[in-house]
Each structure stands twice: as C-alpha cells, then as structure tokens.
Scaffold this motif. Structure first.
Motif, PDB file in Angstrom:
ATOM      1  N   ALA A 408       0.716  -1.157   0.046  1.00  0.00           N
ATOM      2  CA  ALA A 408      -0.118  -0.131   0.003  1.00  0.00           C
ATOM      3  C   ALA A 408       0.927   1.369  -0.044  1.00  0.00           C
ATOM      4  CB  ALA A 408      -1.014   0.026   1.162  1.00  0.00           C
ATOM      5  N   SER A 409       1.137   1.856  -1.367  1.00  0.00           N
ATOM      6  CA  SER A 409       1.859   2.898  -1.346  1.00  0.00           C
ATOM      7  C   SER A 409       0.883   4.061  -1.061  1.00  0.00           C
ATOM      8  CB  SER A 409       2.367   3.156  -2.596  1.00  0.00           C
ATOM      9  OG  SER A 409       3.231   4.315  -3.112  1.00  0.00           O
ATOM     10  N   MET A 410       0.878   4.690   0.209  1.00  0.00           N
ATOM     11  CA  MET A 410      -0.125   5.735   0.847  1.00  0.00           C
ATOM     12  C   MET A 410       0.787   7.245   1.025  1.00  0.00           C
ATOM     13  SD  MET A 410      -2.258   2.985   3.024  1.00  0.00           S
ATOM     14  CE  MET A 410      -3.730   3.961   3.031  1.00  0.00           C
ATOM     15  N   ILE A 447       3.076  -0.611   4.324  1.00  0.00           N
ATOM     16  CA  ILE A 447       3.015   0.469   3.905  1.00  0.00           C
ATOM     17  C   ILE A 447       4.121   1.550   3.413  1.00  0.00           C
ATOM     18  CG2 ILE A 447       2.037   2.888   4.564  1.00  0.00           C
ATOM     19  CD1 ILE A 447      -0.014   1.847   6.462  1.00  0.00           C
ATOM     20  N   ALA A 448       4.388   2.010   2.340  1.00  0.00           N
ATOM     21  CA  ALA A 448       5.367   2.778   2.025  1.00  0.00           C
ATOM     22  C   ALA A 448       4.819   4.078   1.603  1.00  0.00           C
ATOM     23  CB  ALA A 448       6.002   2.436   0.305  1.00  0.00           C
ATOM     24  N   ALA A 449       5.489   4.983   2.746  1.00  0.00           N
ATOM     25  CA  ALA A 449       4.792   6.444   2.566  1.00  0.00           C
ATOM     26  C   ALA A 449       5.455   7.556   1.703  1.00  0.00           C
ATOM     27  CB  ALA A 449       4.834   6.970   4.145  1.00  0.00           C
ATOM     28  N   GLY A 450       4.698   8.243   0.981  1.00  0.00           N
ATOM     29  CA  GLY A 450       5.194   9.176   0.158  1.00  0.00           C
ATOM     30  C   GLY A 450       4.056  10.513   0.507  1.00  0.00           C
ATOM     31  N   ASP A 499      10.454   0.718   4.708  1.00  0.00           N
ATOM     32  CA  ASP A 499       9.681   0.140   3.994  1.00  0.00           C
ATOM     33  C   ASP A 499       9.362   0.851   2.627  1.00  0.00           C
ATOM     34  OD1 ASP A 499       9.215  -1.765   5.583  1.00  0.00           O
ATOM     35  OD2 ASP A 499       7.224  -0.880   6.520  1.00  0.00           O
ATOM     36  N   ALA A 500       9.753   2.156   2.703  1.00  0.00           N
ATOM     37  CA  ALA A 500       9.955   2.737   1.184  1.00  0.00           C
ATOM     38  C   ALA A 500      11.121   2.301   0.297  1.00  0.00           C
ATOM     39  CB  ALA A 500      10.119   4.351   1.504  1.00  0.00           C
ATOM     40  N   ALA A 501      12.011   1.982   1.163  1.00  0.00           N
ATOM     41  CA  ALA A 501      13.329   1.179   0.288  1.00  0.00           C
ATOM     42  C   ALA A 501      12.820  -0.259  -0.064  1.00  0.00           C
ATOM     43  CB  ALA A 501      14.325   0.997   1.211  1.00  0.00           C
TER      44      ALA A 501
END
Length: 556
Positions: A408-410, A447-450, A499-501
């Motif tokens: 989930a890229s949130m 979760i990958a946050a941006g 987790d973004a990595a």
C-alpha cells in the motif's frame, strides 16, 4: 531463519574491516536514530563511513580510533536521522511547478487571478501561461473556477493551469478556442468537460478531457526540463529527501535521468516508474530493468498505471455515487481486461507494477486485475507490486492486499488535506476504509509512505506529522481526524525509510544506517522522538548527505 544477532554482526564487521583504511568520514557527537532491519529503533552517538557506505554506528569513543585520517564532522549534539525516501512523488513536475505559475499556497480565487496576471505581465514573451496547484475546495467556491474568470487575468494568450491533484486543469477562453473545444465536443472516455448551463465548455477539464488541450500546448524544451530537474533536486535536498519513487516517467525523462546519473549530478536516488506500457516502455524495457545504475542513483524497474482520477475533482471511481453528487460515480480509465493486459505486459518483462487507485471501485478493479494477472504470472508476486494511494478501499477489499502481496503506497498528507471535503464526497460509512493506515498495518501489509508531490509539499516532515497526528498545522481537529488510524512515530519513520526502500527492492542497501548500506542521512534541528508531535511539521533540515557526500547545508 533466525536473524543474525545484531551485536555479533557488528563485532564481525569491526574485526574484518581493513586496519589500514577503516573509514574516510566520521560524524561524531550526534543524537542519532536509525531503525534496524527488523524495524526496531536504535540510538547512537557517531556514524563511521567509508567509500559512501556505513561502516558502523556507536559511541564516539568506540568509533574515534577507527577514524584515523578520516574527515571528522562534529554534529554538535544535533539529531541525525536516516535519509527520508518519498515512495510516490513526481520529480520533474515538482520542478515545473516551481518554475511556472505556482498556485499551491493560494487561498482564494482573487489571489489566484492576481498571481496569474502578475506572472503573465512578467513573462511577455511566453506564448502560453502554464502552471498549477489550484484547489477550489480551499477557495471555498463550492464549484470549479471558470474560463471567464481566468480571462479577467489573461485574455490575450492561452492559459492552462493544472489542479493540485493533476487530475483536472483550468483553461481560459483563448486556450479553449485554440484547442477547438465547443459545445459539440463530446466528453472523451475517462474524462469530463465541465460545462455551463448552455452546455458550453466552462473552463475546467477533468482527467482524460485534459488531453483535448494538452495536445496543443508547446512541448517543453530540453533546457526547461533540465532546469526543472535542477529545481526539484535542490528542493528535495533542502527538505531531507535522499530518495524518491518517481511515479510516472516517459522516455525523455528517462534519458535526462541517465544523463544526470552519468554526470554525477543526481543528489537524490531516483526509482523511476515508467508511465504505462506504451512506446516509452517498449524502448526503455528493451534490455530489461535498469537496477542500481550509477552507484544506486537510478533504478528503472517499475511501471505506473492509472485506474481512476482524484477525489477532489470527483474523478475517483466509486462503487456507489458521490454523497455530494448523486449522479456521479467517478471515472474508470480502462476496462478490467485492458488493465490486466497491461499488467501482463509489464510482468513479462520483469517489471514491478504500481497502479494509481483512489476510489473504492478503482481499488477493487486493481485487486481483480492483479489476481487475474497472477494466474498467468504466478511468480510475479515477488515483484512487490503496489497500489498507489489505496485511498478509499471497501472494508471487504482491504484483506485482499495480503494474499496478493501488494504494497500500500500511501500519502499521509492526503488525509489532512482531504479531511475538509472527504466526508462530504463519500459520507461517513465509506470513511471507515479511507486513509486506513492501521487497518493495513495490523493485517501485515507494508505501507510505503510518500507525498505525491507536487500535489502535496515534498517536505517529508509534513508527512510524518500528518501520519502521527492526523491534524492540520493549526492542530485541528484536536486529537486528530479519525485518530484510530494514526501511526506511531516509529511506524511513520519506517514507512518513509525502511519500507519505502522495501517497495523499491532496496532494503538491503537503503532505508537504515546499518553497516554496508549507503550513508544517506540528515541532520535536523530538534529531537523528533522527544519533542511534542506538534513540532514535527516545522522540523528544519540542517544538512543532507547522500552516499557520504553532503548535498545540502542550511545557511546560518
């Protein structure tokens, strides 16, 4: 498999490091924080670096003897953090936004018109006036702005201004006339022309309809693109971003990134996602994914698809009509069969797929299409495929992310930006599956946050603040908007680092300050783990380092 004991690993690395040249950089006297590979928070006083990679973290007394001949940086007790990674941004678009009419901070229609007029007067040679960042919800118009209103600012040249979410754009009458759009022009598939009471184009074009005008806008020059990249990289360094998943590039962007990587001009690591599976994909993917190019500054191993539009412009595809627009359920951009075919094409070349899905109907379509594509490519789950935004998801669909092994890229700031209109759009019941970070985490979904910059600010501390408080910068609403879904600071930091990595297949090289990983780190002006969460958004980055090299230093 039992994890290798951290202290034993540390001892082995110390013992095996060359005695003659242990390090070339020591950052000492810092209040350091990093996560370990298990996501546990660790503290340290010094960081030892050699050839751009972390040798060790520990106390200054432990590491000082290993730093003979190394450059020594005194951190003066400042807080040191791993470099932050934005899992969903748009690099060139950030530069374009800053180098054109930027309406992202504008609070009213009158203020917007004044800024457009001033820009046009300052750029008399510009054949088109371009820009974006406007948001009619903040302006409290209760409607979209019109071409007639934009004509009062500029009437002699076409004006074309994208909405903050990039899923709508505002034109003046000159632009509409040049594009040949009239009352007789039909809405294209996946798009909508906003119209006045007589059916004439009113000035705003939503999603696929923007192409009617885009086709007539002059292409940006190579110099304009390079200037945009320079501007974006400088801003990213200033706010502490050492990496970004660039969510949608074309062939020109790819070539520009290669040029910058070859010239050692990238100051942040770019994980690029090719927009769609058309001509650009065919050319870029000819030799397969590009992984770790230029000392891990450029990786191109993903494809970006779009299932629907955005919530603010009511283009997000919903299972039931909008609560505040009962005749509208949003826009789906493609059929399930088409989406599955595009996923299949990317999988066949070994590319990860990330799909923009905001509405609950779009998310369901994406889940169905991934499930269908996995039947033909069962090994493709290992590609760590992603749902970009996963913003409003039916409660019965959230558990489906886990067996499909979807990330989930949130974007946490979407919740605090949208809270002024989200419940109006979809009602109280559907909010239960919206911006539902803890629902995803508790079931084991990564979760990958941006930020989705320039839709939102690229400042990752805005994202950390929104994730932890679910309040705006004035502390409203007190206690947060649906606070049961907020994250702890450690969870939020993990989403912006480790987790973004992970979402980039790079957790062995990036995301923490563990031995052997790239020394990407920042120094900030206060201890984010000890100070009140209310201070998070106002955190100032003092220094940014990528691969052991300083790429930003705040002016005194």
């Amino acid at each position: 498999m039992t994890p290798f004991p951290r202290m034993l690993l540390f001892a082995v690395l110390l013992a095996s490091a060359p005695l003659g040249h242990a390090a070339d950089l020591l950052v000492s006297n810092v209040n350091g924080y990093t996560l370990d590979s298990q996501g546990k928070l660790q503290q340290f006083q010094a960081l030892l670096v050699d050839d751009g990679k972390v040798v060790a973290t520990g106390s200054t007394a432990e590491l000082q003897p290993r730093a003979d001949g190394a450059r020594v940086i005194d951190g003066h007790g400042q807080t040191l953090l791993p470099g932050l990674i934005d899992a969903h941004g748009h690099v060139l678009e950030l530069g374009y936004a800053r180098n054109s009419v930027d309406l992202s901070e504008i609070r009213s229609l009158d203020e917007a018109l004044a800024k457009v007029k001033a820009y046009a007067q300052a750029h008399p040679q510009a054949k088109w006036i371009r820009g974006g960042g406007w948001n009619q919800v903040i302006w409290k118009l209760g409607r979209f702005p019109t071409a007639a209103e934009l004509d009062t600012a500029v009437a002699d040249r076409p004006v074309w201004l994208s909405r903050v979410d990039g899923h709508a754009a505002w034109a003046n009458s000159a632009a509409i006339k040049l594009a040949g759009v009239t009352r007789a022009t039909a809405d294209p598939h996946g798009g909508r022309i906003e119209r006045d009471a007589q059916g004439n184009p009113a000035g705003v074009f939503v999603d696929g309809a923007t192409e009617l005008v885009d086709a007539h806008v002059p292409a940006l020059t190579a110099a304009e693109k390079a200037a945009a990249l320079d501007t974006a990289l400088a801003e990213m360094a200033r706010v502490g971003l050492t990496g970004v998943s660039d969510a949608g590039i074309d062939l020109d962007n790819y070539r520009l990134y290669r040029q910058y990587a070859d010239a050692h001009k990238l100051t942040a690591r770019i994980y690029a996602m090719i927009r769609d599976t058309g001509e650009s994909f065919d050319v870029i993917s000819k030799d397969g994914p590009l992984i770790g190019y230029g000392d891990d500054f450029l990786t191109v191993r993903a494809v970006k698809l779009f299932a629907d539009g955005a919530l603010g412009s009511r283009g997000a595809a919903m299972l039931k009509p909008y609560s505040d627009d009962p005749h509208n359920s949003g826009l789906l951009f493609m059929s399930p069969a088409t989406m599955t075919a595009k996923i299949d094409k990317a999988f066949a070349k070994g590319y990860q797929v990330g799909i923009h899905a905001i509405g609950d109907r779009a998310n369901r379509e994406v889940l169905d299409s991934f499930a269908a594509a996995y039947r033909s490519h069962p090994d493709a789950k290992a590609l760590r495929n992603r749902v970009e935004h996963a913003q409003i998801v039916s409660l019965q669909d959230i558990p489906r992310f886990l067996p499909l092994q979807l990330i989930a890229s949130m974007q946490p700031t979407h919740a605090t930006s949208d809270m002024n209109m989200a419940e109006d759009r979809i009602g109280h019941a559907r909010i239960a599956g919206a911006y539902a970070w803890q629902r995803f985490l508790k079931q084991g979904t990564v979760i990958a946050a941006g930020s989705d910059f320039p839709v939102e600010s690229p400042n990752p501390f805005y994202g950390l603040y929104s994730a932890v408080t679910r309040e705006d910068h004035q502390g409203q609403p007190p206690g947060g908007w649906y606070p049961q879904q907020d994250l702890s600071l450690t969870q939020a930091l993990r989403a912006f680092t480790l987790d973004a990595a992970y979402a980039e297949h790079a957790e062995q090289r990036l995301g923490t300050l563990e031995p052997g990983k790239w020394a990407d780190f920042i120094l900030v002006d206060h201890d984010i783990f000890k100070d009140p969460a209310s201070k998070l958004w106002n955190t100032k980055v003092l220094q940014t380092w990528v691969g052991g090299k300083q790429v930003y230093a705040a002016k005194d």
